[in-house]
Design a protein around this motif. Structure first.
Motif, mmCIF file in Angstrom:
data_model
loop_
_atom_site.group_PDB
_atom_site.id
_atom_site.type_symbol
_atom_site.label_atom_id
_atom_site.label_comp_id
_atom_site.label_asym_id
_atom_site.label_seq_id
_atom_site.Cartn_x
_atom_site.Cartn_y
_atom_site.Cartn_z
ATOM 1 N N UNK A 56 -0.661 -1.520 -5.805
ATOM 2 C CA UNK A 56 -0.638 -2.630 -6.763
ATOM 3 C C UNK A 56 -1.866 -3.527 -6.578
ATOM 4 N N UNK A 57 -2.191 -3.856 -5.340
ATOM 5 C CA UNK A 57 -3.361 -4.702 -5.067
ATOM 6 C C UNK A 57 -4.646 -4.045 -5.552
ATOM 7 N N UNK A 58 -4.811 -2.775 -5.213
ATOM 8 C CA UNK A 58 -6.025 -2.061 -5.595
ATOM 9 C C UNK A 58 -6.105 -1.920 -7.116
ATOM 10 N N UNK A 59 -5.013 -1.561 -7.743
ATOM 11 C CA UNK A 59 -4.990 -1.397 -9.194
ATOM 12 C C UNK A 59 -5.286 -2.709 -9.909
ATOM 13 N N UNK A 60 -4.673 -3.807 -9.460
ATOM 14 C CA UNK A 60 -4.944 -5.117 -10.061
ATOM 15 C C UNK A 60 -6.419 -5.490 -9.924
#
Length: 100
Positions: A23-27
């Motif tokens: 989620x962090x990387x995608x955001x």
């Protein structure tokens, strides 16, 4: 448009860590690199699959790692990484439902 399919097998008990990192990387990639986002799935065989869309392959290639801590969370949860599949979108008939 351009898409990439990613697949992983995770260490047992590390699923939450992986999802948090993903989620962090995608955001970060969406905010800083111009991706159209990604979807994360858990397959019937226990592997995890993500599908990410980009305006073009060049946009993805120019994208550096925007969240090293997120990448570290993901990496620490991955037991096996499968080769990515690069796709050129020919037709797109996926219709998203309206948000309630």
């Amino acid at each position: 448009m351009f898409a990439v399919v990613y697949r992983w097998r995770l260490h047992e008990g590390k699923e939450r860590q992986f999802v948090e990192g993903w989620r962090r990387v995608t955001d970060a990639i969406h905010a800083r690199c111009g991706s159209y986002g990604s979807r994360l799935h858990r397959a019937d065989d226990g592997t995890w699959v993500a599908y990410a869309r980009w305006p073009d392959a060049e946009s993805r290639e120019r994208c550096a790692v925007p969240d090293p801590e997120g990448v570290a969370l993901m990496s620490g949860a991955i037991a096996e990484r499968f080769p990515e599949t690069r796709l050129q979108i020919v037709e797109d008939l996926l219709a998203e439902p309206a948000a309630p």
